[in-house]
Design a protein around this motif. Sequence first.
Motif, mmCIF file in Angstrom:
data_model
loop_
_atom_site.group_PDB
_atom_site.id
_atom_site.type_symbol
_atom_site.label_atom_id
_atom_site.label_comp_id
_atom_site.label_asym_id
_atom_site.label_seq_id
_atom_site.Cartn_x
_atom_site.Cartn_y
_atom_site.Cartn_z
ATOM 1 N N LEU A 1 -8.972 -4.196 -11.391
ATOM 2 C CA LEU A 1 -9.989 -4.821 -12.241
ATOM 3 C C LEU A 1 -10.739 -3.698 -12.953
ATOM 4 C CD1 LEU A 1 -11.769 -7.300 -13.117
ATOM 5 C CD2 LEU A 1 -13.125 -6.882 -11.079
ATOM 6 N N VAL A 2 -10.494 -3.548 -14.239
ATOM 7 C CA VAL A 2 -11.143 -2.455 -14.988
ATOM 8 C C VAL A 2 -11.750 -3.019 -16.271
ATOM 9 C CG1 VAL A 2 -10.756 -0.272 -16.227
ATOM 10 C CG2 VAL A 2 -9.646 -0.665 -14.029
ATOM 11 N N GLY A 3 -13.036 -2.781 -16.457
ATOM 12 C CA GLY A 3 -13.713 -3.248 -17.674
ATOM 13 C C GLY A 3 -13.602 -4.751 -17.855
ATOM 14 N N GLY A 4 -13.530 -5.497 -16.782
ATOM 15 C CA GLY A 4 -13.441 -6.954 -16.865
ATOM 16 C C GLY A 4 -12.025 -7.490 -16.998
ATOM 17 N N ASP A 5 -11.061 -6.590 -17.153
ATOM 18 C CA ASP A 5 -9.663 -7.042 -17.268
ATOM 19 C C ASP A 5 -8.948 -6.954 -15.933
ATOM 20 O OD1 ASP A 5 -9.710 -7.559 -19.919
ATOM 21 O OD2 ASP A 5 -8.944 -5.573 -20.525
ATOM 22 N N LEU A 6 -8.309 -8.030 -15.564
ATOM 23 C CA LEU A 6 -7.441 -7.982 -14.377
ATOM 24 C C LEU A 6 -6.071 -7.578 -14.884
ATOM 25 C CD1 LEU A 6 -8.308 -11.055 -12.157
ATOM 26 C CD2 LEU A 6 -8.073 -8.683 -11.429
ATOM 27 N N LYS A 7 -5.813 -6.276 -14.847
ATOM 28 C CA LYS A 7 -4.608 -5.785 -15.506
ATOM 29 C C LYS A 7 -3.362 -6.031 -14.672
ATOM 30 C CE LYS A 7 -6.803 -2.467 -18.432
ATOM 31 N NZ LYS A 7 -7.365 -1.178 -18.579
ATOM 32 N N LYS A 8 -2.290 -6.383 -15.366
ATOM 33 C CA LYS A 8 -1.011 -6.555 -14.678
ATOM 34 C C LYS A 8 -0.416 -5.163 -14.516
ATOM 35 C CE LYS A 8 2.476 -9.938 -14.176
ATOM 36 N NZ LYS A 8 2.195 -9.904 -12.772
ATOM 37 N N TRP A 9 0.061 -4.858 -13.329
ATOM 38 C CA TRP A 9 0.521 -3.502 -13.029
ATOM 39 C C TRP A 9 2.039 -3.410 -13.123
ATOM 40 C CZ3 TRP A 9 -1.253 1.177 -12.913
ATOM 41 C CH2 TRP A 9 -0.567 2.174 -12.237
ATOM 42 N N SER A 10 2.510 -2.394 -13.866
ATOM 43 C CA SER A 10 3.974 -2.250 -13.939
ATOM 44 C C SER A 10 4.404 -0.856 -13.467
ATOM 45 C CB SER A 10 4.450 -2.487 -15.378
ATOM 46 O OG SER A 10 3.711 -1.637 -16.228
ATOM 47 N N GLY A 11 3.438 -0.054 -13.035
ATOM 48 C CA GLY A 11 3.762 1.314 -12.597
ATOM 49 C C GLY A 11 4.248 1.363 -11.157
ATOM 50 N N PRO A 12 4.255 2.554 -10.582
ATOM 51 C CA PRO A 12 4.721 2.715 -9.204
ATOM 52 C C PRO A 12 3.809 1.981 -8.208
ATOM 53 C CG PRO A 12 3.731 4.749 -10.016
ATOM 54 C CD PRO A 12 3.826 3.827 -11.185
ATOM 55 N N SER A 13 4.401 1.523 -7.121
ATOM 56 C CA SER A 13 3.618 0.777 -6.130
ATOM 57 C C SER A 13 3.841 1.336 -4.735
ATOM 58 C CB SER A 13 4.036 -0.690 -6.124
ATOM 59 O OG SER A 13 3.677 -1.269 -7.347
ATOM 60 N N THR A 14 2.901 1.059 -3.875
ATOM 61 C CA THR A 14 3.033 1.453 -2.465
ATOM 62 C C THR A 14 3.203 0.190 -1.647
ATOM 63 O OG1 THR A 14 1.514 3.270 -2.850
ATOM 64 C CG2 THR A 14 1.873 2.648 -0.566
ATOM 65 N N GLU A 15 4.165 0.220 -0.762
ATOM 66 C CA GLU A 15 4.357 -0.961 0.080
ATOM 67 C C GLU A 15 3.331 -0.967 1.215
ATOM 68 O OE1 GLU A 15 8.519 -0.554 1.048
ATOM 69 O OE2 GLU A 15 9.004 -2.063 -0.467
ATOM 70 N N VAL A 16 2.831 -2.142 1.518
ATOM 71 C CA VAL A 16 1.857 -2.276 2.607
ATOM 72 C C VAL A 16 2.535 -2.985 3.774
ATOM 73 C CG1 VAL A 16 -0.367 -3.257 3.296
ATOM 74 C CG2 VAL A 16 -0.039 -2.436 0.958
ATOM 75 N N PHE A 17 2.533 -2.319 4.916
ATOM 76 C CA PHE A 17 3.161 -2.895 6.102
ATOM 77 C C PHE A 17 2.085 -3.371 7.070
ATOM 78 C CE2 PHE A 17 6.396 -0.143 4.395
ATOM 79 C CZ PHE A 17 7.558 -0.867 4.593
ATOM 80 N N SER A 18 2.434 -4.408 7.818
ATOM 81 C CA SER A 18 1.554 -4.836 8.889
ATOM 82 C C SER A 18 2.139 -4.307 10.184
ATOM 83 C CB SER A 18 1.504 -6.351 8.947
ATOM 84 O OG SER A 18 0.775 -6.723 10.089
ATOM 85 N N THR A 19 1.271 -3.869 11.075
ATOM 86 C CA THR A 19 1.783 -3.389 12.354
ATOM 87 C C THR A 19 1.808 -4.504 13.388
ATOM 88 O OG1 THR A 19 -0.421 -2.609 12.757
ATOM 89 C CG2 THR A 19 1.183 -0.962 12.105
ATOM 90 N N ILE A 20 1.400 -5.707 12.969
ATOM 91 C CA ILE A 20 1.502 -6.816 13.913
ATOM 92 C C ILE A 20 2.690 -7.690 13.519
ATOM 93 C CG2 ILE A 20 -0.945 -6.832 14.412
ATOM 94 C CD1 ILE A 20 -1.134 -9.286 12.599
ATOM 95 N N SER A 21 3.098 -8.555 14.399
ATOM 96 C CA SER A 21 4.289 -9.327 14.117
ATOM 97 C C SER A 21 4.225 -10.653 14.842
ATOM 98 C CB SER A 21 5.501 -8.528 14.587
ATOM 99 O OG SER A 21 6.615 -9.364 14.643
ATOM 100 N N SER A 22 4.871 -11.650 14.269
ATOM 101 C CA SER A 22 4.882 -12.943 14.961
ATOM 102 C C SER A 22 5.948 -12.950 16.053
ATOM 103 C CB SER A 22 5.117 -14.075 13.965
ATOM 104 O OG SER A 22 6.250 -13.782 13.198
#
Length: 482
Positions: A1-22
């Motif tokens: 969220l920058v300057g009121g714009d919720l920008k759509k991201w197309s650049g590199p991303s980091t994966e988020v892992f959960s350490t818990i599991s069902s």
Amino acid sequence: LVGGDLKKWSGPSTEVFSTISSTEEYKPTLLGSIPDMGEEEALDALNAALKAYDQGQGAWPTMRVKERIDCMEKFVDKMVTKRDEVVKLLMWEIGKSLPDSEKEFDRTVIYIKDTIEDYKQLDRDAAKFQKSDGVYAHIRRGPLGVVLCLGPYNYPLNETFALLIPAIIMGNTTIFKPAKHGVLLITPLLEAFQSSFPNGVVNIIFGRGRAVASPIMKTGKVDVLALIGNSKSANALQDQHPKSNRLRLVLGLEAKNPAIILPDADLDLTIDECIAGTLSFNGQRCTALKVVYVHESIAEEFNKRFAKRVDELKFGNPWENGAKLTPLPEPSKPAYIQELIDDATAKGASILNAKGGETTDNYIWPAVLYPVTKDMRVYQEEQFGPVVPIVSFSNIEEPLDDMAASNYGQQVSLFGKDVYTLAPLIDTLVNLVCRVNLNSSCQRGPDVYPFTGRKDSAQATLSVHDALRSFSVRTFVASKDN
Ligand code: G3H
């Protein structure tokens, strides 16, 4: 969220892992991915915050109090509709138990509402004129400028908002970067920020601290660094600011809060409080009890009963009924805790509980270590995880000397009954730390009370009341009696 714009991201991303599991395996599970932003996006956010601050009359810093309150009320109303989503993400991302996740959310809502009320009172007080020596004074509070806000992983909602919300309501404009763990849970709130505040007042960016916070600091255009985390990061960021002597710091940092157990302590109560104090959220709290001093005359009994209680705690996924110990969000934590255990046992400590140090995937069972001595790493370092060092003492000067020599000074828990012993001790302890908890474990709340520390533990004070002052400066309009 920058300057009121919720920008759509197309650049590199980091994966988020959960350490818990069902499943029963507690293996990391992919939860989602977040933008891996860099200098360009960071500076866009800074420019948006600067622009929103400098827009002249009627813009956020000079806006009428009532209008700023309306924005904040709109935000909190929208936020409460996201409770289920955020609570779920608190459990999945950082492994916080369901009751504690719900408490974190609800406590944050109360924090915001109390901040609004306190801000109204501040405004009422400012409306009163004073007169001294023929000079009328209208003393009020004004914003400081642009605030860079970095939150911690253990309270990614509550502690971050304890910085962000007072900073915003006082008229500052902000750039907020969530912690590495506990980042996805901010995404359900982005729309609420966007639609509640004028463009550029709240800018939210994702990414690694070095990639996004450093370029912002290097410009020298940040007025306040608001951070809850470790002093190494805070010092590094402060040093990057070319005019660091002009930078205001609002920091909540490390602590090594001790419990001191006197010979006449009520052991049932003391053990209950020490279990909660050392191991709530697996000890991942800056306010956790990180070393227990027990008088030698009761050490044997305390140790035996405490160690047994630790092994009776239930381990499980955060949503499981009664789970007190939950998987750890930082994959490197079990190995670090194991190093502390190995170091302590090599130097003469024993593990008092049968399960101490047992590992299962991303968990390590809390080890109760005794006798712990000053040469051990577990005594020296802020473990921020499930391991309990116990030190015995014969004279109260021993823990007091250790506290005086420590780099930290947040809180202490004192257990005992005799008022003639306790009263002078409390007077000494309040000059070593900022909060003495009598027959109770250390904690930050209730959030209306001052939360701070001495030495390397904090800069500035966070509480509903104090934070409004930490993020503002007193301003003064004077006129002569003529
Ligand atoms: O990690 C530090 C937090 O301020 C701890 O807060 O005492 O409410 O758990 P708490």
